[in-house]
Scaffold this motif. Structure first.
Motif, short mmCIF file in Angstrom:
data_model
loop_
_atom_site.label_atom_id
_atom_site.label_comp_id
_atom_site.label_asym_id
_atom_site.label_seq_id
_atom_site.Cartn_x
_atom_site.Cartn_y
_atom_site.Cartn_z
N ARG A 29 8.06 -2.07 -2.92
CA ARG A 29 7.51 -2.30 -4.25
C ARG A 29 8.59 -2.37 -5.33
O ARG A 29 8.57 -3.28 -6.16
N VAL A 38 7.22 2.17 -10.27
CA VAL A 38 6.24 1.79 -9.25
C VAL A 38 6.49 2.55 -7.94
O VAL A 38 5.55 2.87 -7.21
N GLU A 39 7.77 2.89 -7.67
CA GLU A 39 8.06 3.67 -6.46
C GLU A 39 7.50 5.09 -6.60
O GLU A 39 6.89 5.62 -5.66
N HIS A 79 3.71 4.91 -6.34
CA HIS A 79 3.31 4.75 -4.94
C HIS A 79 3.32 6.10 -4.22
O HIS A 79 2.42 6.40 -3.43
N LEU A 108 -0.95 -2.57 -6.18
CA LEU A 108 0.38 -2.06 -6.50
C LEU A 108 1.46 -3.10 -6.24
O LEU A 108 2.44 -3.20 -6.99
N LEU A 109 1.29 -3.92 -5.20
CA LEU A 109 2.24 -5.00 -4.95
C LEU A 109 2.20 -6.01 -6.09
O LEU A 109 3.24 -6.45 -6.59
N SER A 153 3.81 -4.54 -9.19
CA SER A 153 5.27 -4.44 -9.05
C SER A 153 5.93 -5.75 -9.47
O SER A 153 6.92 -5.75 -10.22
#
Length: 358
Positions: free
Chosen positions: A50, A75-76, A79, A204-205, A208
């Motif tokens: 991501r 975003v990491e 996640h 989430l992808l 990102s």
């Protein structure tokens, strides 16, 4: 010898890992057990897919990838809180071959605090929930500091808003649908399962890639053409990857796949592959395939029969077509961007993720 893609992935991952290690947010978390739990998953490494998408989407949209470094780290971290809570929900004991967050904390409660097994388990669960909550705060804090990278306050606020609204709503809704499926008397429909995957995995992808492009263009408009194109690329890439995972979980080579075959059957978890087969088979073969669910183990003959039913029903061919269609959509979206090194890297990443033998 490492490929150019592997070298570029290592560079991008290194940027994110250095950021996470140096970021001051966790240092003031207390008590110590909670501080260590907040850092646990982000510091374990992993594929960092991501944040790589965020950095390279920034580059593909014409910006310097480092401009999106805060967004990539955010975003990491985001996640990782979902993984902490997901592991509690699923009662998983291992994550990346090591004890899950709540298990690490449970063991700490038993060892350092001398808690009995019942209280140690509650301590582990309680503190893991709190660790996930703090990781959400950490992710938002990091995103809001995108202004440190030259991103305007307006764009930074738009990215944070998008994270809190679209991403939070879609991802958690997808997870909730997945949990609800387990409690139903009947199985989900194909559209319901597709919606769940699009939310739990795809949101989430997509975000990102979105936030990387927004940082590059310094635009608060997540519907801007290049932002939307990269979002669509990442979403379709994630969906195609999930379809291939379903196929490899039955038709793949166990050592290459890296996970036991038929694990979804063993857990009684319906996949798109299974649901397509159930919709196409005659009643007696539906009953036979259904009877293969929730078994402790599968013989070679069981495996052959499952594969036979999935192929006879046309489910395998249908899912392969769906995966190919999503792959084509992903690459078509990416082709809307001007050619540059980072667009090429995203194309190479897509090929690497999707060219897996079934």
């Amino acid at each position: 010898m490492k490929s150019q893609l592997e070298k570029e992935l290592a560079i991008a991952r290194g940027l994110v890992e250095e950021f996470l290690m140096d970021d001051p947010f966790p240092a003031k978390v207390r008590p110590a057990a909670l501080q260590e739990a907040v850092r646990l998953y982000p510091f374990r490494g992993g594929k960092r897919l991501r944040p790589v998408l965020a950095l390279w989407s920034c580059g593909a949209a014409g910006g310097e990838p480092v401009r999106a470094l805060n967004a990539a780290a955010a975003v990491e971290i985001y996640h990782n809180w979902t993984l902490v809570h997901d592991d509690i929900i699923d009662c998983d004991e291992l994550r990346r071959g090591k004890p899950t967050c709540h298990v690490e904390l449970r063991n700490r409660g038993a060892g350092e605090l001398g808690l009995d097994p019942v209280r140690a388990r509650k301590f582990g669960t309680d503190f893991a929930i709190l660790a996930g909550d703090l990781q959400q705060s950490w992710a938002l804090d990091v995103m809001l500091r995108s202004t440190d990278r030259g991103v305007s306050a307006e764009t930074t606020l738009a990215m944070a808003r998008r994270m809190q609204s679209f991403l939070g709503r879609e991802l958690i809704s997808g997870e909730a649908m997945d949990v609800e499926f387990e409690y139903r008397s009947g199985r989900p429909s194909l559209p319901e399962l597709t919606e769940m995957i699009r939310g739990k995995t795809g949101a989430l992808l997509a975000f990102s890639a979105e936030c990387g492009a927004m940082a590059a263009l310094d635009t608060p408009d997540w519907n801007a053409p290049d932002v939307a194109a990269l979002s669509s690329f990442a979403s379709e890439l994630g969906f195609a990857f999930q379809l291939l995972d379903d196929l490899l979980g039955v038709f793949g080579d166990e050592q290459t796949f890296g996970k036991p075959l038929f694990s979804d059957f063993r857990e009684g978890k319906p996949t798109l592959l299974f649901l397509r087969a159930m919709a196409a088979l005659p009643p007696e073969e539906q009953a036979e395939l259904d009877s293969m669910m929730n078994r402790a183990s599968y013989s070679a003959e069981d495996g052959r029969r499952i594969r036979c039913l999935l192929e006879k029903s046309g489910a395998r061919d249908a899912l392969e077509r769906d995966a190919a269609e999503s792959s084509e959509k992903a690459l078509a979206s990416l082709a809307r961007l001007p050619e540059n090194r980072f667009r090429s890297l995203l194309e190479a990443l897509a090929e690497h993720l999707l060219k897996r033998n079934v």
